[in-house]
Design a protein around this motif. Sequence first.
Motif, PDB file in Angstrom:
ATOM      1  N   ASP A 196     -23.485   6.780   7.725  1.00 21.42           N
ATOM      2  CA  ASP A 196     -22.972   7.600   8.820  1.00 21.42           C
ATOM      3  C   ASP A 196     -23.383   9.045   8.580  1.00 21.42           C
ATOM      4  OD1 ASP A 196     -21.181   8.729   6.987  1.00 21.42           O
ATOM      5  OD2 ASP A 196     -19.490   7.489   7.619  1.00 21.42           O
ATOM      6  N   ARG A 404      -9.519  10.140  16.594  1.00 21.52           N
ATOM      7  CA  ARG A 404     -10.811   9.752  16.015  1.00 21.52           C
ATOM      8  C   ARG A 404     -11.225   8.396  16.607  1.00 21.52           C
ATOM      9  NH1 ARG A 404     -13.768  11.080  11.468  1.00 21.52           N
ATOM     10  NH2 ARG A 404     -12.106  12.382  10.631  1.00 21.52           N
ATOM     11  N   VAL A 405     -12.416   8.364  17.181  1.00 26.84           N
ATOM     12  CA  VAL A 405     -12.902   7.160  17.873  1.00 26.84           C
ATOM     13  C   VAL A 405     -13.106   6.024  16.871  1.00 26.84           C
ATOM     14  CG1 VAL A 405     -14.753   6.198  19.291  1.00 26.84           C
ATOM     15  CG2 VAL A 405     -13.994   8.555  19.651  1.00 26.84           C
ATOM     16  N   LYS A 406     -12.568   4.846  17.211  1.00 25.16           N
ATOM     17  CA  LYS A 406     -12.691   3.660  16.356  1.00 25.16           C
ATOM     18  C   LYS A 406     -13.672   2.669  16.964  1.00 25.16           C
ATOM     19  CE  LYS A 406      -7.896   4.245  14.853  1.00 25.16           C
ATOM     20  NZ  LYS A 406      -6.527   3.707  14.909  1.00 25.16           N
ATOM     21  N   ARG A 407     -14.011   1.658  16.191  1.00 26.32           N
ATOM     22  CA  ARG A 407     -14.906   0.614  16.690  1.00 26.32           C
ATOM     23  C   ARG A 407     -14.250  -0.090  17.868  1.00 26.32           C
ATOM     24  NH1 ARG A 407     -16.223   0.197  11.159  1.00 26.32           N
ATOM     25  NH2 ARG A 407     -18.451   0.465  10.757  1.00 26.32           N
ATOM     26  N   ASP A 409     -13.751   1.237  20.796  1.00 27.24           N
ATOM     27  CA  ASP A 409     -13.204   2.210  21.754  1.00 27.24           C
ATOM     28  C   ASP A 409     -14.231   2.567  22.814  1.00 27.24           C
ATOM     29  OD1 ASP A 409     -10.693   2.430  20.757  1.00 27.24           O
ATOM     30  OD2 ASP A 409     -11.100   4.193  19.521  1.00 27.24           O
ATOM     31  N   ASN A 410     -13.746   2.947  23.989  1.00 26.57           N
ATOM     32  CA  ASN A 410     -14.571   3.573  25.019  1.00 26.57           C
ATOM     33  C   ASN A 410     -13.716   4.584  25.744  1.00 26.57           C
ATOM     34  OD1 ASN A 410     -13.156   2.199  27.236  1.00 26.57           O
ATOM     35  ND2 ASN A 410     -14.231   0.364  26.534  1.00 26.57           N
ATOM     36  N   TYR A 438     -18.838   6.586  17.540  1.00 31.20           N
ATOM     37  CA  TYR A 438     -17.842   6.137  16.566  1.00 31.20           C
ATOM     38  C   TYR A 438     -17.601   7.233  15.527  1.00 31.20           C
ATOM     39  CZ  TYR A 438     -16.233   3.819  12.284  1.00 31.20           C
ATOM     40  OH  TYR A 438     -15.557   3.506  11.138  1.00 31.20           O
ATOM     41  N   GLY A 439     -16.315   7.502  15.230  1.00 34.91           N
ATOM     42  CA  GLY A 439     -15.955   8.503  14.240  1.00 34.91           C
ATOM     43  C   GLY A 439     -15.779   9.901  14.800  1.00 34.91           C
TER      44      GLY A 439
END
Length: 655
Positions: A196, A404-407, A409-410, A438-439
């Motif tokens: 990442d 914090r965006v996670k797997r 998510d949209n 992501y993240g």
Amino acid sequence: MNIKKYILSFFLLISLSLFSQEVAEKRDAPKPEIKISYLDSIKKTFVRDDLASCVDSLWLKELTDLDLYNNLSQDIQTINFDEQVDYELPTEVLKARLQEMDEKSPFHIEYNPGLENIIKSFLKNRKRAFERLMAISEYYFPLFEEALDKQNVPLEIKYLAVVESALNPKAVSRVGATGLWQFMYQTGKQYGLKIDSYVDERSDPLKASEAAAQYMKNMYAIFGDWDLVLASYNSGPGNVAKAIRRSGGQQNYWNIRKNLPKETQGYVPAFLATMYIYEYHKEHGIKPERAPIKHFATDTVMIKKQISFKQISDLIDIPIAQLQILNPSFKLNIVPSYKDQAHYLRLPQDKMAVFTSNESKIYAYVDREANLREKPFQIVRPIVPQDSINTLQRLAQAKVRYYRVKRGDNLTTIAQKYDVAIEDLKKWNNIKGNKVAYGKNLRINGTDVEQKLSAVAKVEVDKKAVIKDSLGSKMDSFYVVQKGDNLSAIAKKFNISVADLQEWNKLTNNNIQLGASLQIAKNSIKEDVVAAPERKDIQYVVQKGDNLGNIAKKFGVSLDDLKQWNNLTTNSIALGSTLIVAKNEIAIVTNKAPVASFKKKEEYSAPATEYYVKKGDSLYSISKKYPGVTISDLKKWNNIKDEELKPGMKLKING
């Protein structure tokens, strides 16, 4: 003669007394106070270990130098196996030694002229390079052997990392292969290596070695031959399979070698030549350098808060270059801290003792450094710092959240989670399309509170105008300096001169600070403000983790006031309940046009006013002359389709 002795003794006595007096004065003189920094003060309190790091700058340079990787890679790609090399190594001696190696290894180590040429070429041209490599291998080989042994893979494969990367974890090939084992991006992902913005585990010696061992094991299950496993590691299993078919089904590396890619044709011989030199370096006068630091002299600690290599270096006195060598997977020289993943810092044992003995002080220093940095998304202080505005500022800040965006998510699911519009999410986070990384940290605004804050700031100015008007004086207008502003642009925006701006604000030059309040007009608030603002209680919805104490502190009120305003007999509060956190705060004022308020109020209509357009006027500058009037209002009242104005044009205000 006696007189000379007396005179000499007299002068010696005087000199001695003067010297003694000078020494006493110097000893008694007050020493200047030496101010120490916060960093030095916190380091003075550290508990320290008696051991000292034995790593010097020359060794660090050796570990970070890429010249070995570049030179060795070029040799493998360009060497001519058919060109004889003039070097004193009898062929019969070499055959005997290769036979000995073959007996101890699962690889097919057989003499051929091409292998002899590459061995002699390495010995003739790369003897000094192998002395350096053997020193570095003292650190890495124990790691490799442990990972290979777990998967029951031949330990000789450790020499492959010498061929792949010259034992440099930061090595990157021209096609993007990275780390000690030169994993490509997709292959690294396939074998569980995390990549990442902060971390690239292809450069992590432990995790990359485990992935390489797993790859070798998987390839051996396909080909059943370790030479072909090496060839597949370089060119991919597909190319090896094609070479086997093109060779009529033969499955010995030396028989299919001519049908492999050119680089792979030199790959296995380079591996075998490297193995030979390591095994017989003494016979060829190669004296390995000694590694001043070995793997077993280091240890790891889990990091609890994000910390940079610079901060670690400053705190425990370790060179950043050494941190980079021990922790090569951290791409930005920062050890991150994720809620769902642990990250570990590797340190020499003596430095580990200092770090673990003083963790709380180290993280306190990190927090202080973070608080000193400029914060994003700060709300600019309103022009008039009234208590009501400060209360709403605190409320607005409390309403701003981050996610914090996670797997998986949209934008739609995140918007639904926080009951906000997708377009607002895009605007707050400067997102152009419909995808979110992501993240990424997303800002979730409390929009209703921020709008109220803006309205109340406006109301406070109007309120002050009412008070000053009742005393027979007029109110000045102010402007808060925004990012990108300068005096010239502000003067043009409000149709005034730079000289006036400097005079009204007592400026001696053209420099202005972001967020400063500038007076931009004299007597600009008119006497047609007709009503004082209404006041109203302000409420707050209890969030997860809240208690009465932190809510009281957040809004600058006492615990007793909170309990009295909300009829509470205990300190218990329910999640999601609504509390009054401020009493009798300003909510609305009626003016020539209504101001945004907490509750929709009845429209107030004032008599129409006429304004004649002057040279340099714009709809924006005219709207600013009449508090509460917008550009849209001016267009609607005067049936204006575009924003073109002509001097002398008559405009209706509040028509």
